[in-house]
Write a protein that holds these residues in place. Sequence first.
Motif, PDB file in Angstrom:
ATOM      1  N   UNK B 191       0.839  -1.206   0.000  1.00  0.00           N
ATOM      2  CA  UNK B 191       0.000   0.000   0.000  1.00  0.00           C
ATOM      3  C   UNK B 191       0.871   1.251   0.000  1.00  0.00           C
ATOM      4  N   UNK B 192       2.013   1.213   0.693  1.00  0.00           N
ATOM      5  CA  UNK B 192       2.914   2.374   0.690  1.00  0.00           C
ATOM      6  C   UNK B 192       3.424   2.622  -0.725  1.00  0.00           C
ATOM      7  N   UNK B 194       1.941   1.746  -3.505  1.00  0.00           N
ATOM      8  CA  UNK B 194       0.817   2.158  -4.343  1.00  0.00           C
ATOM      9  C   UNK B 194       0.428   3.616  -4.082  1.00  0.00           C
ATOM     10  N   UNK B 195       0.403   4.001  -2.820  1.00  0.00           N
ATOM     11  CA  UNK B 195      -0.139   5.331  -2.484  1.00  0.00           C
ATOM     12  C   UNK B 195       0.928   6.422  -2.440  1.00  0.00           C
TER      13      UNK B 195
END
Lengths: 220, 536
Positions: B191-192, B194-195
Motif C-alpha cells: 500500500x505504501x 501504491x499510495x
Amino acid sequence: MSRICLETVHYTHGTRDILRGISLEIPHASRVTIVGPSGSGKTTLLRIIAGLERPWHGRVFIGQRLVCADGLNLVDPSRRGIAMVFQDLALWPHFTVRENIEFGLRRRGLTRLQRAVRIDDILQRMQLERYASVFPTLLSGGEQQRVAIARALVLHPAVLLMDEPFSNVDKVLREHLIRQITEFQREYDFTLAMVTHDDSDAVRFEARVIGLADGVMIPA
Amino acid sequence: MISNPRRTLDRSEKTVLWLATGLLIVVGLLPVLAMIGKSFLVNGKFSLDLYRDFLSPAPYRKLLLFNSVTLAACTATASTLFGVPLGLLLGKTTIPLRGLLATILTTPLLIPPYILATAWHKILGSHGLLALWLGPESGVLTATWLFGLPGCVFVLSSAFAPIVMLFTIVQIRMIDPRLEEAGRLCTRWPATLRAITLPLMLSRLSLPIILVFVLALGEMTVPSLLRYPVLPVESFMQFAAFYNFGAATASAMPLLFICAIILYLDGLMVNDTDRPIRLRNNSVLMIDLQVWGVAAFIVVAGIVVLSVVAPFFALLADVDSPRLYIDAFVSARDSIVRSLAYATAGATVLTLVGFLCSYIVHLRLSPWSRGLDFILLFLFSLPSGVIAIGLITIWNTGATQWIYSTPVIVLFSYLAQYSALPSRLSQSALSNLPPNLIDAAKLAGVSWFSRTWYILLPLVKDALLLSWAASFIFCLRDVGLTLTLHPPGADTLPVWIFTFMPNAPPRLISALCVIAVVITLVPLGLFYRSLRRIQA
C-alpha cells in the motif's frame, strides 16, 4: 497498555556505535523527553521503537508484545500502533492536508463517516480547517508542523513519538500545540516520547527527562 | 542554485554563452528551419503541394504514418511495462546481485538496436537456432512473428526498456525515505508503494516514456531489417536510393510535427510548480524481500537471459571459427578506429556545449533560457533522418564543402541531436549546488573563467564525466545520422556493418556484431574503472 521497554539495545552504523546497550522503560500513558547533543542517538532511539531501524542486539517491547529481538523486527511498523512526527515532517507532497491526515485512517478500516468526523475534529483543534484542501508545500513552516502533528494524533495511537516537533513554531503556537497534545493524551491514554533540544519543552510537558550522550544514557 | 532571470552577466560570461547558443542554433535549429522553408518550394517556386500531400496523404504514406506511430506507441508501452517493474525490483528491493543484473540489463541500450535484431534473426529466423532444435515448422512460425510489428516491438523494447528502468531507479533515489517511512507507520509496503512511492515517481516518468516513443518513431535500422514499412525507412530510401529530396522531406515532415506536438503536450503537463519530492536524506528505503528475494531473482535472471544473454549467445554461436574474428577485424579496422575517434570527439564537444547550455538554462540567464531548453529537447526528439536532411539542406553548398565533405559534418549532427543529453545531466548537478555559490565568488571579483574552472567544474565533475560517457555511447551507437552524412570512405563500424549486411556472409556479420559490442563495452569498462580509481 502501551508501555515501551528496551533491553540492552545496541545499534551500530558503519564502524560507529550509535547506541550502546540502552535499557529503558517508559510506563503506559507517561511522557518522556529525550535530550542530548547532536549525534547522541536520540532520533535512532525513536526510529528503533517505531520499527524503522533494526538494532544489532537487544529487545524492544511495546505493551506486552515483543516487537524486536536481536536484529529481527518481529512486528511490522504499521502493526505497532505507533504514530510519529518526523523532524523534517515528511508530509506527502502529492496529498492535500486532508488527504495527508486521512491516509493512515483509511488503513484502519474506518467508515467514511467515522473518518470525516475524526478529520474535522483534528482540523478544528489544530486550526487547520481552511487549509484542508491545500497542498502542504504551499503552507508555512508552522502550518506544516501542525499538519504533521494532526496526522499523527488523528490515528489515536498507542504510542506517539515526536522528533523535534516544535522546531518551526513560535512561542504562542508552541504553547497551543503542547496544550492540544496533552489534552489528546488525557483523552486517549497514549504513551509519549519526544526528542528535543529545548529543556523547557520537558518542563512544559511535565515529562520525565532522559539524557543521551555518545549512545549511552546519562542522568539528565 | 538560485535561478534569476534578471541576473547581471559579465562580458566573458556573455561571450561564451552566446557562442554556445549560437553554435547550437547554427548546427541544429537552422538546418531544421531551412528544411521546413525548403518544403514550401517546388522547382524553386513557392508551393503548398507538400502540405496538401501531408494533410491528405496517399494511402501508402498513410499506412507508413500509421505503422510508425503504432510501432512507437507499442514500443513505449512495452518498455514501460517492463522497465518500471524492473526498476522497482532493482532499485528498491533487496534482490540478490541487483547491481550486476541492472548492469547486464543496460547492455542492449549501449549497442545499435539492429545488432539485437540480427541476433534475434539468428534465433527466431526460419533457419535459426529454434528451427534447428524444434523443427522447420516452428522456424517458419517464429520468423513470421519476428518479421513484422511484433518482432520490431520486441527488439526495440528490449533495447529501450533499460531507459525506463534506469530512470525509475534514479527516480526512486529522488524520493525522500521519510515520506515512505511515514507511510510504513500506517500500512505495509504494497500500500505504501501504491499510495506514496509510485504516485511521486510516475509524475516524472513521462520523460523516459516520451524518449522511448521518439527513439522508436525515428528508428530506421530495425524496421528495415525486419521489413516493417515505416516513414523513417521511406525517407532514407527516397534520399539515398533515389536522391529525391522532396519525397524524403515529405516523409520526414510528419515525424517532425509529431515530435513537436508531443513535446508541447509534455510541456503543458510539467510546470514550475512541480512538487519537490527530495527533502534531505540521500538514502533509499529498501524493501526487504526476505524469502521472496530468490523468486524475484529467478524472474529477473530469466529476463536477463531472454533479453541479453540469448541474443549475444546466438551471435557468438554463429561464429564457428576464431579466424572469422580476425577477418572481420581486418576488414573493419579503419571503421573501428573512426568509430572511436568520432565518438570521442563528439562526446567531448557535446559535454562542453551541453554544460554551457545547462548553465544558461539552469541559471535562467535570459528570458529565452526555457526556449533553449525546448530547442535542445526538440532536436533530441527528432528522428535522425530529419536532422540529417536539414544539415544537408544548409551545408551541402559549394561554399561549405570544407565542412560538408569532412567528418566535421558528422560532429555537427551529433551536436544537433544529442546536446540535450549532457545538458540535462549537467542541469541536475547544478540544481544540487548550494545557493549563491557562484555569486560569492563573483562578489569577490573572481572572473567568469576562474569561477567556472575552480568552483563550478570541480563540483559538477562527476556529472560531466557521466555526460561524457552517455554522449560517447550515443555517438558510438549512432547509425541514422552517420549513415546519411558521413563523407565517402569515412564511415563508422555500425554504419559499415549495416551497409555490408545484405552482401556479406552471415557469419562474418555475426563476428562484426560481436566486435561492435566489444568496442562499446571495453572503453566504457575502462572509463568506469578509471572513474572509480579517481573517486577512490
